[in-house]
Design an enzyme around this catalytic site. Structure first.
Site, PDB file in Angstrom:
ATOM      1  N   SER A 100      34.317   7.698  41.520  1.00 15.66           N
ATOM      2  CA  SER A 100      35.023   8.967  41.277  1.00 15.66           C
ATOM      3  C   SER A 100      34.218   9.873  40.366  1.00 15.66           C
ATOM      4  CB  SER A 100      36.344   8.716  40.551  1.00 15.66           C
ATOM      5  OG  SER A 100      37.269   8.122  41.377  1.00 15.66           O
ATOM      6  N   HIS A 140      34.613   8.707  48.982  1.00 16.63           N
ATOM      7  CA  HIS A 140      35.592   8.691  47.897  1.00 16.63           C
ATOM      8  C   HIS A 140      37.021   8.782  48.412  1.00 16.63           C
ATOM      9  CE1 HIS A 140      37.682  10.728  44.354  1.00 16.63           C
ATOM     10  NE2 HIS A 140      37.401   9.503  43.964  1.00 16.63           N
ATOM     11  N   GLU A 156      36.562  11.922  50.732  1.00 18.37           N
ATOM     12  CA  GLU A 156      35.457  12.858  50.527  1.00 18.37           C
ATOM     13  C   GLU A 156      34.146  12.135  50.848  1.00 18.37           C
ATOM     14  OE1 GLU A 156      36.989  15.682  46.934  1.00 18.37           O
ATOM     15  OE2 GLU A 156      36.622  13.608  46.410  1.00 18.37           O
ATOM     16  N   ASN A 189      38.696  16.554  42.557  1.00 20.82           N
ATOM     17  CA  ASN A 189      38.792  16.486  41.100  1.00 20.82           C
ATOM     18  C   ASN A 189      38.152  17.695  40.428  1.00 20.82           C
ATOM     19  OD1 ASN A 189      40.328  14.178  40.848  1.00 20.82           O
ATOM     20  ND2 ASN A 189      38.546  12.827  40.922  1.00 20.82           N
TER      21      ASN A 189
END
Ligand code: NAI
Length: 508
Positions: free
Chosen positions: A125, A146, A158, A196
């Site tokens: 991450s 991800h 992702e 994120n």
């Protein structure tokens, strides 16, 4: 031969069979792929395999899968005891501890085991995929893959291309994600990838509002849910994700972007983290959770109407009409004069500006001025803002008039951009800058944010819905008000607002 993710005899290896690894194994097995499971901890991979089998059985119980498909999926799981047993893998997905040195060591070891064109993917991450790949002799076959927790329910993945990732490797992972029933989005390996990164606006701007003493957490949570359409308010979300995760992510992304002001964290969460007020999982965060349920203060009842009429500023013709129609329908007493009568409440409707500056700009008495946020739907909740000198009976008269039709009103102190304007403008701006930096296509940014964060719109679509010009005005006004580069508009937003085109418009 580059990996063909559609091959019926494809073999996937999952290393690290914790929360993420087991979820990835589950969707792969259900996608018809043979899965080799390995974990460094004795018995962990067996336990994960048993867990996945239980999850598959549960799908049968729920009528989502038939017995024979379930049996085949379970048969595709194979626990192996060492990295050396992973030689047959076409694709390896690593989901071990989040430590660069340990991941690099594992990737080095993997290269000595699997064939040279097997794909090595990492579920990291927060680490640089490029740095993990740098440990490899064939970095072109390394990419980020991800997933989100819980993997079977969060249908997004992702695919992050590191500096030296080959197109064929990324393409194979995109195809593999689809085969596993997930939606892939492609992005450049960069801090926070898409999701994120795009998620940095919501919490950090809410924390700035809290830090300025504008209102309470519950006010922001209610406004963001009921006027801006988010499933959860920013503090409800921080309590859910827990500060030991979310504060650290805020700091990490801020630092990885070299103190980019748009991502600036707040000392408020650092202090609360130090105090152990992590959130729901420990029973107390911004709210307390007796018996697991949030304890939130009751809505403040609307005051009874005073004897002041409401005069509505005509500075914004659309807002003037909308608020006039709304208040007349509710039976509120209006002052329809071209200038306010001596005792009337002066109601202004700024974009990006505070009530004080708006009153002074429009030559109104700040003691009798209040501001209403008209950017969002006024049907579920309204946000009313005072100047530091607004008289209490003026505030109450405005509150009563705005609540006359039963819609709740949140009263806040002066803020350039109220609550929702500034939080949403920040989200749109960050989304635009992700597009500007070519981290991902507008389409993938939208898909990533909707599926990964559950926002009502992607950041670009949010901007389009509210109007790119208005978002630009909010940001420019806030930037000049605060003098803070945090609010500087992204060139992507500026140009599209000036051209009057959608924020999803790519470069030609
Ligand atoms: P976890 O702690 O639940 O599982 C990690 C597993 O890896 C454990 O079973 C551990 O025994 C094993 N392990 C540790 N070092 C190993 C090694 N050298 N070789 C083989 N196995 C090893 O962790 P979780 O949450 O599943 O996270 C795994 C990875 O996924 C991390 O990189 C994390 O950042 C990432 N991630 C986590 C998300 C989450 O919400 N938990 C979301 C997206 C990514």
């Amino acid at each position: 031969m580059p990996v063909d993710a559609k091959r019926s005899d494809l073999v996937l290896a999952v290393i690290g069979t914790g929360a993420m690894g087991r979820g990835i194994a589950q969707i792969a097995a259900l996608g018809g792929i043979k899965v080799l499971l390995h974990d460094a901890k004795q018995g962990a991979a067996d336990e994960a395999s048993a867990f996945v089998c239980r999850m598959v059985d549960r799908l049968v119980e729920k009528g989502k899968l038939d017995d024979s498909a379930a049996g085949q999926a379970k048969d595709r799981l194979q626990v192996v005891s060492g990295v050396a047993d992973l030689a047959p893998a076409d694709v390896v997905v690593e989901a071990i501890v989040e430590r660069l040195d340990i991941k690099q060591e594992l990737f080095r070891e993997l290269e000595s085991v699997v064939r040279p064109d097997a794909i090595l993917a990492t579920n990291t991450s927060s680490l640089s995929v490029t740095a993990i790949a740098a440990a490899c002799e064939h970095p072109e076959r390394v990419a980020g893959f991800h997933f989100f927790n819980p993997v079977p329910l969060m249908k997004l993945v992702e695919v992050a291309t590191a500096v030296r990732t080959a197109d064929w490797a990324a393409e194979a992972l995109v195809a593999l994600a689809k085969r596993m029933g997930h939606t892939p989005v492609l992005c450049i390996d960069s801090p926070g990838f898409i999701v994120n990164h795009a998620g940095r606006g919501f919490g950090t701007e809410a924390l700035r509002i809290l830090g300025e003493g504008i209102c309470e957490t519950i006010d922001m949570d209610r406004v963001m849910r009921e006027t801006a359409g988010f499933r959860m308010g920013p503090f409800e979300l921080l309590d859910l994700t827990a500060l030991d995760v979310s504060h650290n992510v805020m700091e990490s992304i801020y630092d990885q972007y070299y103190q980019e002001p748009r991502f600036r964290p707040s000392f408020i969460t650092r202090q609360r983290l130090a105090a152990g007020l992590l959130g729901r999982k420990v029973g107390e965060g911004f709210y307390r959770y007796p018996e697991g349920k949030p304890e939130q203060p009751a809505e403040t009842p609307a005051p009874t109407a005073g004897n002041r009429a409401i005069w509505i500023s005509k500075a914004d013709a659309d807002s003037h009409k909308a608020v006039t129609d709304m208040l007349s329908a509710a039976g509120a007493e209006l002052d329809q004069g071209s200038t306010p009568a001596a005792e009337s409440v002066c109601l202004v409707t700024p974009l990006g500006l505070d009530a004080t500056s708006t009153a002074l700009e429009q030559g109104l008495d700040p003691q009798r001025t209040v501001a209403l946020d008209t950017l969002f739907d006024l049907g579920r909740r309204r946000t009313l803002m005072t100047t530091p000198v607004t008289l209490p009976d003026v505030r109450d008269a405005a509150h009563a008039a705005l609540a006359k039709d039963g819609v709740p009103v949140t009263v806040i102190r002066d803020s350039a951009g109220f609550i929702a304007q500034r939080i949403v403008a920040t989200i749109v701006n960050i989304g635009c800058d992700i597009a500007q930096q070519r981290i991902a296509t507008p389409e993938d940014i939208e898909t990533g944010v909707k599926l990964g964060l559950g926002y009502p719109h992607g950041p670009l679509g949010f901007g389009d819905t509210l109007g790119p010009k208005r978002i630009l005005q909010i940001l420019e006004t806030m930037q000049s008000y605060y003098g803070d580069p945090r609010y500087r508009p992204s060139p992507w937003l500026k140009r599209r607002a000036m051209l009057g085109v959608s924020l999803t418009t790519p470069e030609s």
